[in-house]
Design a protein around this motif. Structure first.
Motif, PDB file in Angstrom:
ATOM      1  N   THR A  67       0.877  -1.165   0.000  1.00 30.26           N
ATOM      2  CA  THR A  67       0.000   0.000   0.000  1.00 30.26           C
ATOM      3  C   THR A  67       0.915   1.215   0.000  1.00 30.26           C
ATOM      4  O   THR A  67       1.848   1.304   0.798  1.00 30.26           O
ATOM      5  N   LEU A  68       0.649   2.123  -0.906  1.00 31.39           N
ATOM      6  CA  LEU A  68       1.422   3.349  -1.040  1.00 31.39           C
ATOM      7  C   LEU A  68       0.502   4.498  -0.638  1.00 31.39           C
ATOM      8  O   LEU A  68      -0.545   4.705  -1.250  1.00 31.39           O
ATOM      9  N   SER A  69       0.860   5.206   0.423  1.00 31.60           N
ATOM     10  CA  SER A  69       0.054   6.318   0.922  1.00 31.60           C
ATOM     11  C   SER A  69       0.866   7.598   0.845  1.00 31.60           C
ATOM     12  O   SER A  69       2.047   7.600   1.180  1.00 31.60           O
ATOM     13  N   GLY A  70       0.229   8.669   0.413  1.00 27.90           N
ATOM     14  CA  GLY A  70       0.938   9.928   0.287  1.00 27.90           C
ATOM     15  C   GLY A  70       0.121  11.104   0.749  1.00 27.90           C
ATOM     16  O   GLY A  70      -1.114  11.072   0.751  1.00 27.90           O
ATOM     17  N   ARG A  71       0.843  12.128   1.133  1.00 32.15           N
ATOM     18  CA  ARG A  71       0.216  13.368   1.572  1.00 32.15           C
ATOM     19  C   ARG A  71       1.141  14.497   1.165  1.00 32.15           C
ATOM     20  O   ARG A  71       2.348  14.418   1.369  1.00 32.15           O
ATOM     21  N   GLY A  72       0.580  15.525   0.550  1.00 34.27           N
ATOM     22  CA  GLY A  72       1.402  16.646   0.122  1.00 34.27           C
ATOM     23  C   GLY A  72       0.717  17.976   0.369  1.00 34.27           C
ATOM     24  O   GLY A  72      -0.499  18.085   0.268  1.00 34.27           O
ATOM     25  N   LYS A  73       1.525  18.977   0.701  1.00 42.31           N
ATOM     26  CA  LYS A  73       1.015  20.329   0.914  1.00 42.31           C
ATOM     27  C   LYS A  73       1.391  21.173  -0.281  1.00 42.31           C
ATOM     28  O   LYS A  73       2.528  21.161  -0.729  1.00 42.31           O
ATOM     29  N   PHE A  76      -0.761  27.620  -0.540  1.00 39.14           N
ATOM     30  CA  PHE A  76      -2.106  28.173  -0.414  1.00 39.14           C
ATOM     31  C   PHE A  76      -3.165  27.282  -1.066  1.00 39.14           C
ATOM     32  O   PHE A  76      -4.354  27.422  -0.806  1.00 39.14           O
ATOM     33  N   MET A  77      -2.733  26.328  -1.906  1.00 42.88           N
ATOM     34  CA  MET A  77      -3.690  25.446  -2.573  1.00 42.88           C
ATOM     35  C   MET A  77      -4.274  24.421  -1.621  1.00 42.88           C
ATOM     36  O   MET A  77      -5.315  23.847  -1.897  1.00 42.88           O
ATOM     37  N   GLY A  78      -3.609  24.145  -0.521  1.00 43.66           N
ATOM     38  CA  GLY A  78      -4.151  23.203   0.447  1.00 43.66           C
ATOM     39  C   GLY A  78      -3.395  21.895   0.480  1.00 43.66           C
ATOM     40  O   GLY A  78      -2.221  21.821   0.138  1.00 43.66           O
ATOM     41  N   LEU A  79      -4.125  20.868   0.868  1.00 39.21           N
ATOM     42  CA  LEU A  79      -3.538  19.560   1.111  1.00 39.21           C
ATOM     43  C   LEU A  79      -4.161  18.534   0.169  1.00 39.21           C
ATOM     44  O   LEU A  79      -5.361  18.536  -0.069  1.00 39.21           O
ATOM     45  N   ALA A  80      -3.315  17.668  -0.381  1.00 42.79           N
ATOM     46  CA  ALA A  80      -3.794  16.556  -1.205  1.00 42.79           C
ATOM     47  C   ALA A  80      -3.264  15.277  -0.583  1.00 42.79           C
ATOM     48  O   ALA A  80      -2.133  15.241  -0.091  1.00 42.79           O
ATOM     49  N   GLU A  81      -4.090  14.244  -0.575  1.00 47.37           N
ATOM     50  CA  GLU A  81      -3.651  12.974  -0.030  1.00 47.37           C
ATOM     51  C   GLU A  81      -4.294  11.842  -0.798  1.00 47.37           C
ATOM     52  O   GLU A  81      -5.338  12.006  -1.425  1.00 47.37           O
ATOM     53  N   GLY A  82      -3.634  10.706  -0.777  1.00 49.65           N
ATOM     54  CA  GLY A  82      -4.172   9.559  -1.475  1.00 49.65           C
ATOM     55  C   GLY A  82      -3.428   8.299  -1.108  1.00 49.65           C
ATOM     56  O   GLY A  82      -2.402   8.334  -0.426  1.00 49.65           O
ATOM     57  N   SER A  83      -3.977   7.187  -1.563  1.00 50.55           N
ATOM     58  CA  SER A  83      -3.317   5.913  -1.339  1.00 50.55           C
ATOM     59  C   SER A  83      -3.654   4.985  -2.497  1.00 50.55           C
ATOM     60  O   SER A  83      -4.642   5.184  -3.204  1.00 50.55           O
ATOM     61  N   ALA A  84      -2.809   3.987  -2.669  1.00 48.77           N
ATOM     62  CA  ALA A  84      -3.027   2.993  -3.708  1.00 48.77           C
ATOM     63  C   ALA A  84      -2.556   1.640  -3.197  1.00 48.77           C
ATOM     64  O   ALA A  84      -1.489   1.536  -2.600  1.00 48.77           O
ATOM     65  N   ASP A  85      -3.384   0.639  -3.409  1.00 47.32           N
ATOM     66  CA  ASP A  85      -2.991  -0.737  -3.148  1.00 47.32           C
ATOM     67  C   ASP A  85      -2.488  -1.295  -4.467  1.00 47.32           C
ATOM     68  O   ASP A  85      -3.226  -1.310  -5.457  1.00 47.32           O
ATOM     69  N   VAL A  86      -1.233  -1.726  -4.492  1.00 39.57           N
ATOM     70  CA  VAL A  86      -0.583  -2.213  -5.706  1.00 39.57           C
ATOM     71  C   VAL A  86      -0.312  -3.708  -5.545  1.00 39.57           C
ATOM     72  O   VAL A  86       0.216  -4.135  -4.519  1.00 39.57           O
ATOM     73  N   THR A  87      -0.692  -4.478  -6.575  1.00 35.59           N
ATOM     74  CA  THR A  87      -0.494  -5.926  -6.546  1.00 35.59           C
ATOM     75  C   THR A  87       0.156  -6.370  -7.846  1.00 35.59           C
ATOM     76  O   THR A  87      -0.232  -5.910  -8.932  1.00 35.59           O
ATOM     77  N   LEU A  88       1.141  -7.253  -7.732  1.00 41.22           N
ATOM     78  CA  LEU A  88       1.818  -7.839  -8.884  1.00 41.22           C
ATOM     79  C   LEU A  88       1.489  -9.327  -8.940  1.00 41.22           C
ATOM     80  O   LEU A  88       1.484  -9.996  -7.911  1.00 41.22           O
ATOM     81  N   ALA A  89       1.241  -9.822 -10.143  1.00 41.97           N
ATOM     82  CA  ALA A  89       0.970 -11.247 -10.331  1.00 41.97           C
ATOM     83  C   ALA A  89       1.666 -11.719 -11.600  1.00 41.97           C
ATOM     84  O   ALA A  89       1.788 -10.973 -12.571  1.00 41.97           O
ATOM     85  N   ASP A  90       2.118 -12.969 -11.575  1.00 39.09           N
ATOM     86  CA  ASP A  90       2.764 -13.551 -12.750  1.00 39.09           C
ATOM     87  C   ASP A  90       1.743 -13.777 -13.861  1.00 39.09           C
ATOM     88  O   ASP A  90       0.601 -14.149 -13.612  1.00 39.09           O
ATOM     89  N   LEU A  97       0.129  -5.891 -13.226  1.00 44.90           N
ATOM     90  CA  LEU A  97       0.104  -4.957 -12.113  1.00 44.90           C
ATOM     91  C   LEU A  97      -1.315  -4.421 -12.016  1.00 44.90           C
ATOM     92  O   LEU A  97      -1.850  -3.905 -12.996  1.00 44.90           O
ATOM     93  N   THR A  98      -1.927  -4.571 -10.858  1.00 45.94           N
ATOM     94  CA  THR A  98      -3.247  -3.985 -10.627  1.00 45.94           C
ATOM     95  C   THR A  98      -3.143  -3.042  -9.441  1.00 45.94           C
ATOM     96  O   THR A  98      -2.287  -3.210  -8.564  1.00 45.94           O
ATOM     97  N   PHE A  99      -4.007  -2.038  -9.427  1.00 47.98           N
ATOM     98  CA  PHE A  99      -4.010  -1.116  -8.308  1.00 47.98           C
ATOM     99  C   PHE A  99      -5.403  -0.559  -8.104  1.00 47.98           C
ATOM    100  O   PHE A  99      -6.210  -0.492  -9.042  1.00 47.98           O
ATOM    101  N   THR A 100      -5.661  -0.195  -6.876  1.00 44.02           N
ATOM    102  CA  THR A 100      -6.878   0.505  -6.503  1.00 44.02           C
ATOM    103  C   THR A 100      -6.431   1.764  -5.794  1.00 44.02           C
ATOM    104  O   THR A 100      -5.646   1.688  -4.844  1.00 44.02           O
ATOM    105  N   ALA A 101      -6.874   2.909  -6.265  1.00 45.80           N
ATOM    106  CA  ALA A 101      -6.423   4.177  -5.697  1.00 45.80           C
ATOM    107  C   ALA A 101      -7.609   4.994  -5.202  1.00 45.80           C
ATOM    108  O   ALA A 101      -8.722   4.888  -5.730  1.00 45.80           O
TER     109      ALA A 101
END
Length: 146
Positions: A67-73, A76-90, A97-101
């Motif tokens: 799981t990749l989680s991020g937060r950025g300032k 004056f524009m404010g705050l953005a945040e998000g996360s993505a679950d990343v999965t690799l399969a043969d 590569l699949t992901f849900t963000a």
């Protein structure tokens, strides 16, 4: 992706590959533990704010998922945040590569409207995978969206 899962995993954890793949990224590097510091200039159409923040990797199963989680300032524009679950399969000699963000924002950035932000986020995601493949020398074939 036209590469073995271990190669994709290594590229997903290489700051140089990530910097080349993230549109507008001017800086990214490991800081402490499973965290990366980064700086990204985002194209929101009429505005181009620069966000400084951190990405954190959690739920790590090497060469399989995280799981990749991020937060950025963005000043004056404010705050953005998000996360993505990343999965690799043969997929034979290749990798799927699949992901849900998901993500959100606050402050002035929300006043621009959800549609504009959603379109910008989708461009960033699409651009990431195109540039990631190019940087890693890997052919990326998008699967149809469900």
């Amino acid at each position: 992706m036209s590469a073995p899962r271990n190669r994709i995993w290594e590229a997903l954890n290489d700051p140089a590959m990530l910097k080349a793949a993230i549109p507008g990224c001017s800086y990214i590097d490991w800081s402490v533990g499973n965290a990366l510091d980064l700086e990204i200039k985002v194209n929101l159409g009429v505005m181009h704010p620069t966000f400084k923040g951190e990405l954190t990797l959690s739920n790590i199963v090497p060469a399989e998922s995280y799981t990749l989680s991020g937060r950025g300032k963005g000043g004056f524009m404010g705050l953005a945040e998000g996360s993505a679950d990343v999965t690799l399969a043969d997929d034979g000699p290749n990798t799927i590569l699949t992901f849900t963000a998901n993500g959100g924002a606050s402050g002035q950035i929300m006043k621009l409207g959800k549609a504009l932000i959603g379109n910008s986020a989708q461009r960033i995601i699409d651009g990431f995978f195109e540039r990631f493949g190019a940087a890693a020398g890997i052919e990326v074939t998008p699967l149809p969206r469900a």
